[in-house]
Enzyme design. Structure first.
Site, PDB file in Angstrom:
ATOM      1  CG  ASN A   1      -3.843   5.467   3.751  1.00  0.00           C
ATOM      2  OD1 ASN A   1      -4.736   5.062   3.019  1.00  0.00           O
ATOM      3  ND2 ASN A   1      -2.881   4.678   4.189  1.00  0.00           N
TER       4      ASN A   1
ATOM      5  CG  ASP B   1      -2.101  10.299  23.185  1.00  0.00           C
ATOM      6  OD1 ASP B   1      -1.845  11.105  24.096  1.00  0.00           O
ATOM      7  OD2 ASP B   1      -1.866   9.080  23.267  1.00  0.00           O
TER       8      ASP B   1
ATOM      9  CG  ASP C   1      -2.010  -1.044   1.135  1.00  0.00           C
ATOM     10  OD1 ASP C   1      -2.232  -1.564   0.020  1.00  0.00           O
ATOM     11  OD2 ASP C   1      -2.631  -1.357   2.163  1.00  0.00           O
ATOM     12  N   GLY C   2       2.047   1.198   0.610  1.00  0.00           N
ATOM     13  CA  GLY C   2       2.935   2.362   0.604  1.00  0.00           C
ATOM     14  C   GLY C   2       3.360   2.760  -0.793  1.00  0.00           C
TER      15      GLY C   2
END
Length: 520
Positions: A363, A393, A284-285
């Site tokens: 993404n 966070d 996917d990268g």
């Protein structure tokens, strides 16, 4: 003791007034800090009612100053958005003017109105009867002067064109049953719905292929060399690769001298005018990297699975010749993966022209606390409505394609990639009632770091290009106009379900035995 404090605060606040009576927004931060310092330095005793009343008044002033600063940031975001729309309209008019001059001697060519219906960036000028078919969505056809290799030297080259149409299961003509809204007798009804699978059909065969590979993999290098050789010898196509890949190919054999690449940023930015098809060899990268190369329209991508999970890579490398042959013949089902367009607007910018260039993500964009030990303090707005304040966070703004990535790990829902929407997922919120949201695709979301935040926040875009958001800075996100089309092995729904079942083992358990007790 008190007069000294008062005169100091008055001097600080008075400096914010200009001669014409208006307040300089750039100095609002200093004024608010002066008020906070005065509140901290002035001792307040429980028996002194006047000082308690005065401290409350100062807090009211501090809130008013913060609202004014937030109004400035909102105005900057709105101005940047108008500037973006102006630049898009300007470039579109220039393109139409250029094409009108170049096709002045041809008859039957006109701008197709239906091509802007999806806003996906594929639409160009073309014949009306080719682009406005009953089942057609849009098509792409680009003419340009250039050298596309030894076979097309000094010739006008026609970029491969294609048409997108709705594909309906169970119908031979693949005609989409459009949802028709009826308002007869005050009742709102819709026609029967059908499966909206998008189909790509080539109107002219692809001529140029861009191959992108995962680095530092011997298996990928061997497969790339075999694929390049097959595409050249069997399909007679022009091949583009990255400069790194070309060096690897030439180091193995001088046969690959025909392979083309780019030498500078200008050639890199013009790839979308030359490339008809993109093939990715990785995970996917690699698909994310391929999408980031195209700031505007993206050619269809055929992703081969050579990574870990592979939510966006349905094709198997063992059958790459068969798969590529099927894709180039067409028609094929595709998934239009929507992207987010992000603007970082800094408080120190004096006007909208100092806003940074937009960043596209496939993404997600993540806003977190970085190395700070304090909670993030983020104010969130949807269009002009206040949504909530994030204390935790951080926050994830994700596309539906990214719903199986970081957003999933933070508790967000998995969403079909064909659904247009923006996922709003908090990261470890310090609250028991903060649930994720999904916004429609037409909204604009603004995330702002308030001036009373204890520390700056950090934004990362698809896991890279990390940027600091100081107090007063804002991040504005909206749906990008150009999606990323990826080819499907089966169809969009089948590939999505297979990816979560195979990659995540979604809802897999042993089946209950049938020989147990039963209801009578």
């Amino acid at each position: 003791m008190y007069p000294g404090h008062f005169s100091s605060a008055e001097a600080s606040i008075s400096t914010t007034h200009l001669e014409n009576g208006f307040i300089d927004p750039a100095s609002l931060v200093n004024s608010e800090k002066a008020v906070h310092e005065l509140l901290q330095q002035t001792p307040i005793h429980g028996t002194d009612d006047h000082l308690i009343e005065f401290s409350e008044a100062l807090r009211t002033v501090a809130k008013a100053l913060r609202r004014a600063a937030e109004g400035k940031a909102f105005a900057q975001a709105e101005a940047a958005e108008w500037r973006r729309k102006y630049e898009i309209e300007k470039s579109r008019n220039q393109l139409l003017e250029h094409k009108g001059k170049s096709s002045g001697g041809h008859n039957g060519d006109s701008h197709c109105g239906c091509t802007e219906s999806l806003g996906n960036g594929y639409a160009t000028d073309g014949q009306v009867d080719r682009c406005c078919g009953k089942e057609g969505i849009c098509c792409e056809e680009v003419l340009f002067d250039g050298e596309a290799g030894p076979r097309n030297h000094n010739k006008m080259m026609r970029k491969a064109s294609f048409k997108l149409s709705w594909r309906c299961k169970g119908e031979k003509n693949d005609q989409h049953k459009h949802d028709i809204v009826s308002f007869e007798k005050g009742d709102i009804t819709t026609a029967s719905r059908s499966s909206k699978q998008i189909c790509l059909k080539w109107e002219s065969p692809p001529q140029t292929v861009l191959i992108l590979t995962k680095p530092n993999s011997t298996t990928v290098q061997v497969l790339c060399a075999d694929m390049v050789r097959w595409l050249r010898e069997q399909k007679n196509l022009n091949i583009y690769v990255e400069p790194r890949v070309k060096k690897e190919l030439l180091s193995n054999s001088c046969f690959f001298k025909f392979v083309e690449t780019w030498d500078d940023d200008r050639e890199f930015s013009d790839l979308h005018t030359k490339v008809d098809l993109v093939v990715t060899l990785g995970g996917d990268g690699t698909v994310l990297w391929a999408a980031s190369m195209f700031k505007g329209p993206v050619p269809p991508i055929v992703p081969f699975s050579l990574g870990s999970l592979g939510f966006m890579t349905p094709f198997y490398s063992e059958r790459h010749q068969e798969c590529l042959d099927s894709v180039m013949k067409g028609p094929i089902s595709i998934t239009l993966r929507h992207r987010l367009q992000c603007h970082v607007i800094q408080d120190k910018a004096k006007h909208e022209y100092e806003a940074e260039e937009p960043i596209l993500v496939l993404n997600e964009v993540t806003i977190d606390r970085g190395i700070s030990s304090y909670l993030t303090n983020l104010e969130c707005y949807c269009d002009s409505s206040f949504v909530t304040r994030v204390q935790g966070d951080g926050l994830i703004l994700s596309t539906t394609s990214g719903s199986t990535a970081y957003s999933l790990a933070a508790g967000g829902s998995m969403v079909h990639p064909q659904v247009p929407g923006i996922l709003f997922t908090p990261i470890c919120p310090h609250s028991l009632s903060f649930r994720p949201l999904i916004f429609p695709e037409h909204v604009t979301i603004r995330i702002q770091v308030p001036f009373n935040s204890r520390s700056p926040a950090w934004a990362s875009f698809d896991g890279k290009d990390r940027k600091q958001l100081a107090a007063g800075d804002a991040l504005v996100c909206s749906m990008a106009p150009c999606p990323v089309p990826t080819a499907c092995l089966e169809d969009s729904t089948g590939d999505f379900l297979h990816s979560i079942q195979d990659g995540l083992h979604w809802n897999q358990r042993k089946t209950q035995s049938s020989d147990g007790p039963r209801d009578l």
